[in-house]
Motif scaffolding. Structure first.
Motif, PDB file in Angstrom:
ATOM      1  N   CYS A 227       0.829  -1.217   0.000  1.00 31.42           N
ATOM      2  CA  CYS A 227       0.000   0.000   0.000  1.00 31.42           C
ATOM      3  C   CYS A 227       0.855   1.255   0.000  1.00 31.42           C
ATOM      4  O   CYS A 227       0.412   2.312  -0.434  1.00 31.42           O
ATOM      5  N   HIS A 228       2.081   1.116   0.488  1.00 35.80           N
ATOM      6  CA  HIS A 228       2.960   2.278   0.512  1.00 35.80           C
ATOM      7  C   HIS A 228       3.323   2.733  -0.887  1.00 35.80           C
ATOM      8  O   HIS A 228       3.601   3.898  -1.129  1.00 35.80           O
ATOM      9  N   LEU A 229       3.312   1.762  -1.820  1.00 30.99           N
ATOM     10  CA  LEU A 229       3.639   2.105  -3.202  1.00 30.99           C
ATOM     11  C   LEU A 229       2.504   2.831  -3.890  1.00 30.99           C
ATOM     12  O   LEU A 229       2.707   3.479  -4.914  1.00 30.99           O
ATOM     13  N   ALA A 230       1.309   2.677  -3.335  1.00 32.26           N
ATOM     14  CA  ALA A 230       0.146   3.164  -4.061  1.00 32.26           C
ATOM     15  C   ALA A 230      -0.014   4.666  -3.908  1.00 32.26           C
ATOM     16  O   ALA A 230       0.374   5.245  -2.897  1.00 32.26           O
ATOM     17  N   THR A 231      -0.624   5.289  -4.918  1.00 28.49           N
ATOM     18  CA  THR A 231      -0.952   6.706  -4.779  1.00 28.49           C
ATOM     19  C   THR A 231      -2.278   6.871  -4.056  1.00 28.49           C
ATOM     20  O   THR A 231      -2.505   7.867  -3.397  1.00 28.49           O
ATOM     21  N   SER A 232      -3.161   5.870  -4.191  1.00 21.96           N
ATOM     22  CA  SER A 232      -4.430   5.943  -3.462  1.00 21.96           C
ATOM     23  C   SER A 232      -4.796   4.565  -2.966  1.00 21.96           C
ATOM     24  O   SER A 232      -4.648   3.583  -3.688  1.00 21.96           O
ATOM     25  N   VAL A 233      -5.272   4.506  -1.735  1.00 23.98           N
ATOM     26  CA  VAL A 233      -5.735   3.236  -1.182  1.00 23.98           C
ATOM     27  C   VAL A 233      -7.185   3.422  -0.767  1.00 23.98           C
ATOM     28  O   VAL A 233      -7.508   4.341  -0.029  1.00 23.98           O
ATOM     29  N   ILE A 234      -8.051   2.545  -1.276  1.00 24.06           N
ATOM     30  CA  ILE A 234      -9.477   2.614  -0.917  1.00 24.06           C
ATOM     31  C   ILE A 234      -9.799   1.360  -0.125  1.00 24.06           C
ATOM     32  O   ILE A 234      -9.705   0.251  -0.648  1.00 24.06           O
ATOM     33  N   THR A 235     -10.149   1.524   1.130  1.00 24.06           N
ATOM     34  CA  THR A 235     -10.504   0.370   1.962  1.00 24.06           C
ATOM     35  C   THR A 235     -12.013   0.305   2.077  1.00 24.06           C
ATOM     36  O   THR A 235     -12.653   1.272   2.464  1.00 24.06           O
ATOM     37  N   ILE A 236     -12.559  -0.870   1.752  1.00 23.35           N
ATOM     38  CA  ILE A 236     -14.020  -0.989   1.701  1.00 23.35           C
ATOM     39  C   ILE A 236     -14.518  -1.776   2.902  1.00 23.35           C
ATOM     40  O   ILE A 236     -13.950  -2.806   3.259  1.00 23.35           O
ATOM     41  N   ALA A 237     -15.577  -1.278   3.488  1.00 26.63           N
ATOM     42  CA  ALA A 237     -16.209  -1.993   4.594  1.00 26.63           C
ATOM     43  C   ALA A 237     -17.705  -2.005   4.349  1.00 26.63           C
ATOM     44  O   ALA A 237     -18.213  -1.151   3.627  1.00 26.63           O
ATOM     45  N   PRO A 238     -18.410  -2.965   4.930  1.00 24.80           N
ATOM     46  CA  PRO A 238     -19.861  -2.979   4.696  1.00 24.80           C
ATOM     47  C   PRO A 238     -20.533  -1.787   5.362  1.00 24.80           C
ATOM     48  O   PRO A 238     -20.095  -1.310   6.392  1.00 24.80           O
ATOM     49  N   GLY A 239     -21.571  -1.306   4.735  1.00 27.54           N
ATOM     50  CA  GLY A 239     -22.249  -0.133   5.262  1.00 27.54           C
ATOM     51  C   GLY A 239     -23.403  -0.517   6.152  1.00 27.54           C
ATOM     52  O   GLY A 239     -23.575  -1.671   6.531  1.00 27.54           O
ATOM     53  N   MET A 240     -24.204   0.464   6.472  1.00 24.94           N
ATOM     54  CA  MET A 240     -25.306   0.234   7.404  1.00 24.94           C
ATOM     55  C   MET A 240     -26.332  -0.721   6.817  1.00 24.94           C
ATOM     56  O   MET A 240     -26.769  -1.661   7.452  1.00 24.94           O
ATOM     57  N   ASN A 241     -26.765  -0.454   5.581  1.00 21.28           N
ATOM     58  CA  ASN A 241     -27.675  -1.419   4.958  1.00 21.28           C
ATOM     59  C   ASN A 241     -26.958  -2.136   3.835  1.00 21.28           C
ATOM     60  O   ASN A 241     -25.907  -1.738   3.399  1.00 21.28           O
ATOM     61  N   GLY A 242     -27.565  -3.190   3.365  1.00 22.84           N
ATOM     62  CA  GLY A 242     -26.902  -4.102   2.445  1.00 22.84           C
ATOM     63  C   GLY A 242     -26.452  -3.472   1.151  1.00 22.84           C
ATOM     64  O   GLY A 242     -25.515  -3.905   0.527  1.00 22.84           O
ATOM     65  N   ASP A 243     -27.137  -2.401   0.719  1.00 24.62           N
ATOM     66  CA  ASP A 243     -26.791  -1.821  -0.568  1.00 24.62           C
ATOM     67  C   ASP A 243     -25.543  -0.976  -0.514  1.00 24.62           C
ATOM     68  O   ASP A 243     -24.868  -0.795  -1.513  1.00 24.62           O
ATOM     69  N   GLN A 244     -25.266  -0.427   0.638  1.00 31.51           N
ATOM     70  CA  GLN A 244     -24.217   0.579   0.677  1.00 31.51           C
ATOM     71  C   GLN A 244     -22.943   0.003   1.241  1.00 31.51           C
ATOM     72  O   GLN A 244     -22.935  -0.968   1.977  1.00 31.51           O
ATOM     73  N   ALA A 245     -21.851   0.677   0.912  1.00 36.48           N
ATOM     74  CA  ALA A 245     -20.570   0.313   1.492  1.00 36.48           C
ATOM     75  C   ALA A 245     -19.852   1.600   1.857  1.00 36.48           C
ATOM     76  O   ALA A 245     -20.156   2.665   1.331  1.00 36.48           O
ATOM     77  N   VAL A 246     -18.918   1.478   2.774  1.00 37.50           N
ATOM     78  CA  VAL A 246     -18.157   2.636   3.217  1.00 37.50           C
ATOM     79  C   VAL A 246     -16.761   2.518   2.649  1.00 37.50           C
ATOM     80  O   VAL A 246     -16.139   1.462   2.732  1.00 37.50           O
ATOM     81  N   ALA A 247     -16.281   3.605   2.059  1.00 37.82           N
ATOM     82  CA  ALA A 247     -14.938   3.592   1.499  1.00 37.82           C
ATOM     83  C   ALA A 247     -14.079   4.582   2.261  1.00 37.82           C
ATOM     84  O   ALA A 247     -14.416   5.754   2.379  1.00 37.82           O
ATOM     85  N   LYS A 248     -12.957   4.091   2.781  1.00 36.81           N
ATOM     86  CA  LYS A 248     -11.990   4.990   3.427  1.00 36.81           C
ATOM     87  C   LYS A 248     -10.870   5.192   2.430  1.00 36.81           C
ATOM     88  O   LYS A 248     -10.210   4.237   2.038  1.00 36.81           O
ATOM     89  N   ILE A 249     -10.676   6.425   2.049  1.00 40.81           N
ATOM     90  CA  ILE A 249      -9.734   6.700   0.970  1.00 40.81           C
ATOM     91  C   ILE A 249      -8.542   7.463   1.515  1.00 40.81           C
ATOM     92  O   ILE A 249      -8.704   8.440   2.247  1.00 40.81           O
ATOM     93  N   THR A 250      -7.357   7.014   1.151  1.00 43.81           N
ATOM     94  CA  THR A 250      -6.136   7.745   1.474  1.00 43.81           C
ATOM     95  C   THR A 250      -5.460   8.069   0.160  1.00 43.81           C
ATOM     96  O   THR A 250      -5.153   7.166  -0.615  1.00 43.81           O
ATOM     97  N   LYS A 251      -5.239   9.339  -0.097  1.00 47.51           N
ATOM     98  CA  LYS A 251      -4.662   9.717  -1.390  1.00 47.51           C
ATOM     99  C   LYS A 251      -3.376  10.479  -1.167  1.00 47.51           C
ATOM    100  O   LYS A 251      -3.329  11.413  -0.363  1.00 47.51           O
ATOM    101  N   ARG A 252      -2.357  10.065  -1.901  1.00 54.02           N
ATOM    102  CA  ARG A 252      -1.056  10.716  -1.769  1.00 54.02           C
ATOM    103  C   ARG A 252      -0.797  11.482  -3.058  1.00 54.02           C
ATOM    104  O   ARG A 252      -0.678  10.884  -4.122  1.00 54.02           O
ATOM    105  N   SER A 253      -0.712  12.771  -2.972  1.00 50.59           N
ATOM    106  CA  SER A 253      -0.491  13.509  -4.215  1.00 50.59           C
ATOM    107  C   SER A 253       1.000  13.603  -4.490  1.00 50.59           C
ATOM    108  O   SER A 253       1.836  13.243  -3.655  1.00 50.59           O
TER     109      SER A 253
END
Lengths: 277, 293
Positions: B161-187
């Motif tokens: 992940c250190h090599l990446a410019t952006s890392v998107i970590t996905i976790a399940p959201g409150m209801n089944g349709d949605q998901a939560v994305a935690k984004i880290t972006k290195r410019s």
């Protein structure tokens, strides 16, 4: 086969979905009753079944299947069932003087080659599966091929690495699900509690996670979180993954409680056990 | 931030989508593929985990010609005689050759499904080296990879992940349709931005960002609730009332005037004469003597 489980999974011997990779898992419990379900279900659906019975003898499965209405001996004689009896085949690997009468293809001994040297992996076991299910003699009368494995975790105890088992399951999925359009059902067992931060490289937890990523349907069996109950033997969590039509739902989960009887198992929504209502 | 990443503005970018068994990242990966196809790019997919049919399920129309699926699913370890693409071919020369063969003038995006498969069979250092060389090499414009975070040790996951410019970590959201994305972006300037968004994916793989949760380190400001509002009686003070309240001398708080009034008794009040007798313990060094009370 358990009729209630069929309705839960929307499956019947007449209409089976193809290309499914089913993972049966348990944690501190015993999910082998589900293996018996799938074995009898697919035999009743007239599929060609390759069963890797690594933990019990043939007679054990035969006795249980008879109670569920299917005769394994007949299926084997008709050529519908290819049974690898892991326990007796392993004897032929360890003491080569014994004659190899286990599998009708005569290759059961080679399939258990990994017992001599676990580091070589499960390629020969995969070759056994591939040759059993893709041989074309009598293939016209039977339906899609099915692979059942009971169970994968015992391979870890025999010294095979987690990576090798995951490669084996991947190749089985490629051959049986994608190329032959059949189904695969495998059992994997876990002993300990679920650890969130899994630091260890090897182990049944990592195997379970890897298999979960590969599969399209999981059935996870656990004891009741509240403790032992005489009338309810545990709970099953059914989780559908990777469905074709992306309805926006990532995974769909359902929880059931079950009780195992002499001739089957009954499944019901939590709290609706007949002992309670 | 998710929409910006999907639009893929910067070249040389390396996006990692991290998922777990609780929530699969493959749908988001397909969204990225679709977005790249919309931009008229050629997409090269190294498919280890799912077959071509499943990955292309959802890509419609003529765009399907621009998806080059390199089949690493059927035989990734070379167990048969004619493997299409094995995991050992994951190196700069082979990948550059693969990409240059199929896409002629269009910028190419390399999609890896999944990096976890490769990390299981190759050492992390070799994989990181190849990824770094690919980024600098110029054969591909951008790399998007799927990584199963729960399959690796923290060290391996961290290095990749250190090599990446952006890392998107996905976790399940409150209801089944949605998901939560935690984004880290290195410019490119080195600045790191973090964001957390709730999203869901439509049937045609377009992503709708529902709401931004914002980075967690800013304190959430809550409006102070006024306790004197909405009552059936009046708890508020008018100005005159407030002034009178502030003027009031409290009974047990000693101001200077009150102290002198108490200590020096006025005319007409009684006097106390004290003569210690032999039983009294009259200590010259009474520690309480210096109390100013």
């Amino acid at each position: 086969m358990f009729t209630e489980l069929n309705s839960i999974l929307n499956a019947s011997p007449d209409t089976i979905t193809q290309g499914e990779f089913i993972l049966i898992s348990d944690r501190k419990s015993d999910a082998s009753f589900l293996i018996h379900h799938f074995l009898t279900f697919y035999l009743k659906a007239r599929c060609r079944v390759c069963f890797l019975g690594l933990v019990q003898s043939f007679n054990h499965y035969h006795a249980v299947s008879q109670r569920l209405g299917v005769s394994l001996l007949q299926a084997k004689e008709k050529g519908q069932l290819v049974f690898l009896e892991g326990l007796s085949e392993s004897l032929s690997v360890l003491s080569p003087r014994e004659t190899n009468t286990g599998s009708h293809l005569g290759r059961g001994g080679e399939a258990m080659d990994f017992l001599r040297d676990p580091a070589i992996g499960l390629k020969s076991l995969y070759e056994f599966v591939r040759s059993s299910l893709s041989s074309s003699d009598g293939a016209e009368e039977w339906g899609p091929p099915v692979l059942l494995v009971d169970d994968l975790s015992v391979l870890l105890s025999l010294g095979v690495s987690v990576g090798a088992v995951l490669d084996f399951s991947h190749y089985c999925r490629v051959t049986v699900c994608s190329q032959l359009k059949g189904n695969v059902a495998m059992l994997a067992r876990c002993d300990g509690e679920e650890e969130e931060d899994d630091g260890d490289d090897e182990g049944s937890e990592r195997l379970l996670k890897g298999l979960t990523h590969q599969c399209s349907l999981t059935l996870h069996v656990q004891g009741l979180p509240t403790g032992y109950c005489r009338d309810i033997h545990g709970q099953v969590e059914v989780c559908w993954r990777r469905r074709r039509q992306c309805e926006g739902k990532y995974t769909q989960k359902k929880l059931f409680q079950y009780k195992v009887h002499d001739k089957g198992a009954s499944f019901f929504a939590p709290g609706t056990s007949s002992a309670v209502l | 931030m998710l929409t910006e990443l999907l639009q893929g503005a910067d070249a040389g970018g390396f996006v990692i989508i991290q998922d777990s068994i609780r929530c699969s990242g493959r749908h988001l990966l397909k969204s990225f593929i679709n977005a790249a196809l919309h931009r008229e790019e050629a997409v090269h997919v190294l498919g280890f985990e799912v077959d071509e049919e499943e990955l292309k399920d959802g890509v419609k129309g003529s765009a399907i010609d621009r998806v080059h699926f390199h089949n690493a699913y059927t035989d990734p370890l070379g167990w048969t005689d004619h493997p299409a693409f094995t995991v050992h071919q994951f190196c700069l020369e082979e990948l550059t050759h693969l990409v240059k063969q199929s896409s002629h003038s269009r910028p190419a995006t390399l999609v890896i499904d999944s990096l976890s498969w490769i990390l299981r069979h190759r050492s992390p250092t070799a994989v990181c080296k190849t990824l770094h060389q690919l980024r600098k090499g110029g054969a591909v414009r951008a790399i998007i990879a799927l990584l199963h975070a729960d399959m690796h040790q923290k060290g391996t996951e961290g290095s990749v992940c250190h090599l990446a410019t952006s890392v998107i970590t996905i976790a399940p959201g409150m209801n089944g349709d949605q998901a939560v994305a935690k984004i880290t972006k290195r410019s490119k300037s080195g600045k790191v931005m973090q964001d957390e968004e709730i999203f869901n994916i439509n049937e045609d793989f377009t992503v709708i960002v529902q709401s931004k949760l914002g980075p967690k380190n800013t304190p959430t400001e809550e409006k102070e609730v006024d306790p004197t509002a909405n009552l059936t009686f009046n708890l508020r003070l008018s100005d005159t009332e407030r002034k009178a309240k502030e003027k009031l001398a409290l009974p047990f708080v000693f101001s200077k005037e009150k102290k002198t009034a108490l200590l020096h008794s006025g005319p007409g009040s009684g006097r106390i004469l004290y003569e210690p007798d032999s039983n009294d313990d009259y200590d010259q060094e009474d520690p309480d003597d210096d109390l100013d009370v």
